[in-house]
Design an enzyme around this catalytic site. Structure first.
Site, PDB file in Angstrom:
ATOM      1  N   SER A   1       1.075  -1.196   0.053  1.00  0.00           N
ATOM      2  CA  SER A   1      -0.028  -0.028  -0.029  1.00  0.00           C
ATOM      3  C   SER A   1       0.830   1.115   0.034  1.00  0.00           C
ATOM      4  CB  SER A   1      -0.784   0.016   1.325  1.00  0.00           C
ATOM      5  OG  SER A   1      -1.474   1.288   1.480  1.00  0.00           O
TER       6      SER A   1
ATOM      7  N   TYR B   1      -1.314  -1.299  10.278  1.00  0.00           N
ATOM      8  CA  TYR B   1      -1.621  -1.458   8.993  1.00  0.00           C
ATOM      9  C   TYR B   1      -0.362  -0.947   8.233  1.00  0.00           C
ATOM     10  CZ  TYR B   1      -3.569  -1.173   4.532  1.00  0.00           C
ATOM     11  OH  TYR B   1      -3.986  -1.374   2.989  1.00  0.00           O
TER      12      TYR B   1
END
Ligand SMILES: NC(=O)c1ccc[n+]([C@@H]2O[C@H](COP(=O)([O-])OP(=O)(O)OC[C@H]3O[C@@H](n4cnc5c(N)ncnc54)[C@H](OP(=O)(O)O)[C@@H]3O)[C@@H](O)[C@H]2O)c1
Length: 326
Positions: free
Chosen positions: A200, A213
């Protein structure tokens, strides 16, 4: 020679040396920009027509988190490109529905394996058994969770933090390494294979309020780069894909725009880049966005200005219905 003249000559030499150094540095920076631009055109634009033939890698593709979002679209796109697909995910009914649809639309074979990737080592025996007899050419490590969804939450304020940490570590990191352990030996034996790992933009730089995350996504990036370096000479390509925002359950199905990609468009564009670069933002618009965003220093990204932009984004996605799967 007078000492004044000697000192003038010395300073002139120093001046010329510095000017030369400046010119070389500038040329280097310019050449790098030109190289990056040409490379970007090749990877993100020309790849629509001029891309690697993925079928060379083998007959089956395996996708984790394949029942929805980006993973589902990777699976569909791989089937359209001639692969039989193994769909691995959490919800049996969704898996069955996606598998049936892929078979109907593409005529390719599918296999489904239902597991919850927030589990530990025990879940991988079932996966190993499910994959044992297959000639796997492509593995897409896509599955990941953010238990707090789109809400920007400081580390200690996340609900059920103790469990949330384990879920993210197991699902977002452990699954990537374990799935690779399972699939890589046969790829090595056949001297070919492609492993695509979904990281990401939050793994590119630390993203506050998505602390765990973001850190798990940095793991995916480092894991992919090291693995690629280890195995590239043995026919294995490892690609790390680092999207910005894609409209899926994870992003509360935010409305797609020029920069917020639809999952199907993202997966198609990202697959076009496979084999052309081992670290991709996935699509042209995300490459442009990240190029601008990540030239800013980290202190600016973590400044109050960006906090205000985050708040605006939160307000925007807060109006949308909550996802069922998170
Ligand atoms: N969307 C974005 O903007 C964005 C941005 C950057 C990176 N990414 C990355 O892209 C990847 C895909 O994200 P996405 O947005 O497509 O996510 P998503 O829409 O939430 O889909 C996640 C998929 O994973 C499955 N899944 C979730 N938890 C699972 C679990 N515990 N065990 C097994 N399967 C599970 C879901 O299955 P069910 O729902 O069927 O149970 C679903 O098929 C992730 O790695 C994410 O970090 C996404």
């Amino acid at each position: 020679m007078s000492s004044k003249r000697a000192s003038l000559m010395t300073s002139s030499l120093v001046y010329q040396g510095l000017a030369l150094l400046g010119a070389l540095t500038l040329s280097h920076l310019l050449l790098r920009q030109v190289f990056n631009l040409l490379r970007g055109i090749r990877v993100y634009i020309l790849s629509r027509w001029w891309r690697k033939d993925l079928k060379q890698y083998g007959g089956w593709a395996v996708v984790t988190g394949a029942s929805d979002g980006i993973g589902k679209c990777y699976a569909e796109e791989l089937a359209r490109r001639g692969f039989d697909v193994v769909l691995i995910s959490r919800t049996q009914e969704k898996l069955e529905k996606v598998a049936k649809e892929i078979e109907r639309q593409t005529g390719r074979k599918t296999r489904i394996i239902q597991v919850d990737f927030t589990g530990g080592l025990e879940i991988y025996t079932k996966i190993e058994e499910g994959l044992r007899d297959l000639d796997i050419g492509i593995l897409v490590n896509n599955v990941a969770v953010i238990p707090t969804g789109n809400n920007a939450v400081p580390f200690l304020n996340a609900p059920h933090l103790e469990q949330a940490i384990c879920d993210m570590v197991n699902c977002n990191m452990l699954s990537v390494a374990q799935m690779t352990r399972i699939v890589l030996p046969k790829m090595l034996a056949r001297k070919k294979g492609l492993i695509v790992n979904l990281s990401s933009a939050a793994g590119f730089r630390p993203f506050r309020y998505f602390t765990v995350y973001s850190a798990t996504k940095a793991f995916v990036d480092y894991f992919s780069r090291a693995l690629h370096a280890e195995y590239k000479t043995r026919g294995i390509t490892v690609q790390c894909v680092m999207p910005m925002i894609v409209s899926t359950n994870m992003t509360d199905n935010i409305r797609s725009t020029l920069f917020v990609k639809r999952a199907e468009d993202f997966a198609r564009e990202a697959l076009n880049t496979a084999g052309l670069t081992n670290r991709a933002m996935g699509c042209l618009m995300h490459a442009i966005q990240s190029h601008v965003l990540f030239t800013l220093p980290e202190v600016v990204i973590n400044s109050r200005l960006f906090e205000l932009l985050d708040e605006e984004y939160q307000k925007k996605v807060g109006e949308r219905p909550k996802p069922k799967s998170q």
